[in-house]
Design a protein around this motif. Structure first.
Motif, PDB file in Angstrom:
ATOM      1  N   THR A   1      -5.991  -8.237  -7.346  1.00  0.00           N
ATOM      2  CA  THR A   1      -6.946  -8.733  -6.348  1.00  0.00           C
ATOM      3  C   THR A   1      -7.170  -7.711  -5.241  1.00  0.00           C
ATOM      4  OG1 THR A   1      -7.389 -10.437  -4.677  1.00  0.00           O
ATOM      5  CG2 THR A   1      -5.092  -9.943  -5.106  1.00  0.00           C
ATOM      6  N   ALA A   2      -8.385  -7.678  -4.755  1.00  0.00           N
ATOM      7  CA  ALA A   2      -8.703  -6.849  -3.584  1.00  0.00           C
ATOM      8  C   ALA A   2      -8.868  -7.727  -2.341  1.00  0.00           C
ATOM      9  CB  ALA A   2      -9.980  -6.049  -3.836  1.00  0.00           C
TER      10      ALA A   2
ATOM     11  N   ASP B   1       4.144 -10.768  -7.454  1.00  0.00           N
ATOM     12  CA  ASP B   1       3.337 -10.778  -8.676  1.00  0.00           C
ATOM     13  C   ASP B   1       1.852 -10.569  -8.375  1.00  0.00           C
ATOM     14  OD1 ASP B   1       5.566 -11.256 -10.276  1.00  0.00           O
ATOM     15  OD2 ASP B   1       5.416 -13.427  -9.980  1.00  0.00           O
ATOM     16  N   ILE B   2       1.514 -10.535  -7.086  1.00  0.00           N
ATOM     17  CA  ILE B   2       0.124 -10.242  -6.696  1.00  0.00           C
ATOM     18  C   ILE B   2      -0.011  -8.729  -6.562  1.00  0.00           C
ATOM     19  CG2 ILE B   2      -1.633 -10.505  -4.908  1.00  0.00           C
ATOM     20  CD1 ILE B   2      -0.293 -13.185  -4.172  1.00  0.00           C
ATOM     21  N   ARG B   3      -0.863  -8.154  -7.397  1.00  0.00           N
ATOM     22  CA  ARG B   3      -1.074  -6.694  -7.349  1.00  0.00           C
ATOM     23  C   ARG B   3      -2.281  -6.407  -6.465  1.00  0.00           C
ATOM     24  NH1 ARG B   3      -1.734  -4.272 -12.994  1.00  0.00           N
ATOM     25  NH2 ARG B   3      -3.264  -2.795 -12.248  1.00  0.00           N
ATOM     26  N   TYR B   4      -2.000  -6.163  -5.204  1.00  0.00           N
ATOM     27  CA  TYR B   4      -3.084  -6.008  -4.221  1.00  0.00           C
ATOM     28  C   TYR B   4      -3.674  -4.612  -4.298  1.00  0.00           C
ATOM     29  CZ  TYR B   4      -5.479  -5.946   0.290  1.00  0.00           C
ATOM     30  OH  TYR B   4      -6.429  -5.843   1.277  1.00  0.00           O
ATOM     31  N   GLU B   5      -4.988  -4.545  -4.322  1.00  0.00           N
ATOM     32  CA  GLU B   5      -5.645  -3.241  -4.388  1.00  0.00           C
ATOM     33  C   GLU B   5      -6.824  -3.195  -3.411  1.00  0.00           C
ATOM     34  OE1 GLU B   5      -7.914  -4.272  -8.619  1.00  0.00           O
ATOM     35  OE2 GLU B   5      -5.883  -3.465  -8.651  1.00  0.00           O
ATOM     36  N   GLY B   6      -6.674  -3.881  -2.290  1.00  0.00           N
ATOM     37  CA  GLY B   6      -7.763  -3.954  -1.319  1.00  0.00           C
ATOM     38  C   GLY B   6      -7.531  -3.103  -0.087  1.00  0.00           C
ATOM     39  N   HIS B   7      -8.205  -3.490   0.977  1.00  0.00           N
ATOM     40  CA  HIS B   7      -8.168  -2.751   2.248  1.00  0.00           C
ATOM     41  C   HIS B   7      -6.732  -2.702   2.780  1.00  0.00           C
ATOM     42  CE1 HIS B   7      -9.327  -1.488   6.274  1.00  0.00           C
ATOM     43  NE2 HIS B   7     -10.563  -1.326   5.833  1.00  0.00           N
TER      44      HIS B   7
ATOM     45  N   ILE C   1      -1.258 -10.604 -11.040  1.00  0.00           N
ATOM     46  CA  ILE C   1      -2.685 -10.856 -10.807  1.00  0.00           C
ATOM     47  C   ILE C   1      -3.253  -9.748  -9.925  1.00  0.00           C
ATOM     48  CG2 ILE C   1      -4.378 -12.399  -9.747  1.00  0.00           C
ATOM     49  CD1 ILE C   1      -2.672 -14.735 -10.357  1.00  0.00           C
TER      50      ILE C   1
END
Lengths: 270, 276
Positions: free
Chosen positions: B10-11, A256-262, B8
């Motif tokens: 997050t970056a 459920d965590i939509r990660y959009e980072g490095h 949710i």
């Protein structure tokens, strides 16, 4: 008193006040009144409002503020962001005081809660002042909207329709509080926006601000009045989460965590 | 059972689930780094803190600057209002969480607290290292807060109750500039006298910290919340210590409160306002 440590020296072991005091084992002075004698038969709201303004509210005024508390801020719904803090506190088996205190602090939000009421109160007061000084209402409202792209007390997250307005205004009419100058000003602002086909709708904050201004409360006093108001909806949320198995409020899976980072990397390659 | 589960964005944080439980992470990644499989045991708390906010690990100089600032801020001292607030909780047996909440709430204010730091950092972003701009800002009328915060009563980052810049603050500034010369901290060292002379009161911890956070590249929101966090250890330690002493050994200021009628009080406030 100019800046400097002499200000601290003046107040060393010295706190003059007209707000009241406890005389241990004897009595309590509450502003200019005696708590046990003068408030023996008063409602809590009457005492609360006297504490804020230093003037006794009429029974109708106290009833109006109580209606604002009851009808506009008492939503026992854990999805609401401030209430969810109270629910999460219960879900993790933290205490009621901690959960409610934290949830009340969180209520000082930008998109709901105490800040919009304060900003709407200021906005109405300032607009009334400028109009009284000769400015046309449209020339105050429309440039503000163009510059800031919002008006305090207008617009709402999740839904644009505010279901609280009807019940609150019905109560205000019954209490004879529906005819004040700030409410009239608010209606004239809405008429200007409608005439220009703006889609933004008023939310409860501008109504609360107008009603409290018409009762004679300053924006700062309106803010003080609303600070505790949301607690009423929080307590059922806290109790509700406490009745369920611990840790089970809105659980999230790792996916459920939509990660959009490095992207993944190793320390040695950093 | 659910119809549609929200997610949710997050970056900062990514997780991979354990095979037997989607609610437990087998691996947690902070800005791409495997926290428990790679970072743990190799980076310091301060490096990790920096990574959480900036999404990159600090270089050695940045890490040393943040580490040193963290030590300087860790205990504002037993007389600081935020520490006093936490001790009020400890002295009477309130919950330990309430001690920290009290420390945060009181340490959030515009006088030396998080909001002071926020405004000071905003000044750095707006004015940069330009003395004439700072002097102009000092003499400009204070903007009224369009928010629930009380209007500012002093220039951000400086202490209106101070006399001269306290020794620990000057010592800290000197150490920080040694670590990180050439930036905002250096400029503050070079121009502190001019700013204090113009204001009539000295630099405060929020002003020093704002310069350090500016050198570290933190924005005002990041700086404010980190400042709140870094000042908490002392509040925590003092609150727990006061649990042992109890309320009997904690000030009650029994004779300090002077109740008076409304007129006398109004006259007093007026005389305080007019006093030199």
């Amino acid at each position: 008193m100019k800046p400097g440590p002499h200000r601290l020296r003046f107040f060393r072991n010295n706190w003059p006040s007209d707000k009241g005091a406890w005389f241990p084992g004897e009595k309590v002075q509450f502003r200019q009144k005696a708590l046990f004698e003068d408030f023996e038969d008063s409602s809590w709201m009457t005492l609360f409002l006297y504490g804020i303004k230093g003037e006794m509210p009429s029974p109708e005024n106290a009833a109006m503020v109580e209606a604002i508390w009851s009808l506009t801020t008492s939503y026992p719904d854990p999805r609401l962001w401030n209430n969810r803090v109270a629910s999460l506190a219960a879900s993790t088996r933290s205490t009621g005081s901690l959960g409610i205190a934290a949830a009340l602090a969180v209520t000082e939000a930008k998109v709901y809660g105490t800040r919009p009421v304060y900003l709407a109160s200021r906005f109405l007061r300032e607009t009334a002042r400028r109009e009284a000084a000769g400015e046309k209402l449209a020339d105050i409202i429309l440039p503000h909207l163009k510059k800031h792209r919002y008006l305090p007390g207008f617009g709402r997250p999740i839904t644009s329709r505010d279901e609280r307005i009807g019940p609150l205004m019905q109560r205000a009419e019954k209490l004879g509080a529906g005819e004040g100058e700030h409410l009239a000003l608010m209606h004239r602002i809405m008429a200007i926006l409608d005439g220009k086909r703006y889609r933004i709708k008023p939310n409860i904050a501008i109504y609360v601000a107008a009603l409290l201004a018409d009762l004679g409360y300053t924006p700062r006093q309106a803010y003080y009045i609303i600070v505790l108001a949301f607690a009423t909806g929080m307590m059922p949320c806290y109790i509700d989460a406490g009745e369920k198995p611990e840790g089970c409020l809105f659980p999230l899976q790792c996916t459920d965590i939509r990660y959009e980072g490095h992207h993944k990397r190793r320390l040695s390659c950093a | 059972m659910t119809d549609q589960q929200d997610s949710i964005r997050t970056a900062i944080w990514h997780e991979e689930a354990e095979p037997d439980n989607p609610y437990a992470a087998a691996a947690s990644y902070c800005s791409g780094y495997d926290v428990y499989g790679d970072l743990l045991g190799k980076v310091s708390w301060i490096q990790y803190l920096y990574l959480l906010f900036r999404l990159e690990l600090p270089d050695p100089r940045q890490a040393q600057l943040l580490e040193t600032l963290s030590v300087a801020l860790a205990n504002p001292g037993i007389r600081d209002p935020s520490v006093q607030a936490a001790m009020n909780a400890g002295a009477c047996g309130s919950t330990r969480a309430s001690a920290l909440m009290a420390g945060i709430a009181v340490g959030a204010g515009s006088l030396g607290g998080g909001h002071d730091l926020y405004h000071a950092l905003r000044l750095w972003q707006r004015l940069g290292p330009e003395l004439s701009a700072w002097l102009e800002a000092i003499n400009a009328p204070a903007a009224d807060e369009e928010d629930s915060w009380q209007p500012l009563e002093h220039f951000p980052g400086f202490d209106p109750n101070g006399a001269s810049c306290p020794t620990p603050l000057r010592q800290t500034l000197e150490v920080l500039v040694d670590i990180y010369p050439g930036g905002a901290l250096q400029w503050l060292t070079d121009n502190r006298d001019s700013l204090e002379k113009e204001l009539g009161y000295p630099l405060g911890w929020a002003g020093l910290s704002a310069a350090a956070f500016h050198d570290l590249g933190f924005d005002a929101a990041q700086g404010e919340i980190l400042y709140l966090l870094l000042r908490l250890p002392g509040a925590a330690a003092h609150a727990v210590e006061q649990e042992q002493y109890g309320w009997r050994h904690f000030p009650f200021f029994r004779s300090a409160l002077k109740p008076m009628d409304r007129n006398s009080y109004s006259q007093l406030l007026t005389s305080i306002e007019k006093a030199p």
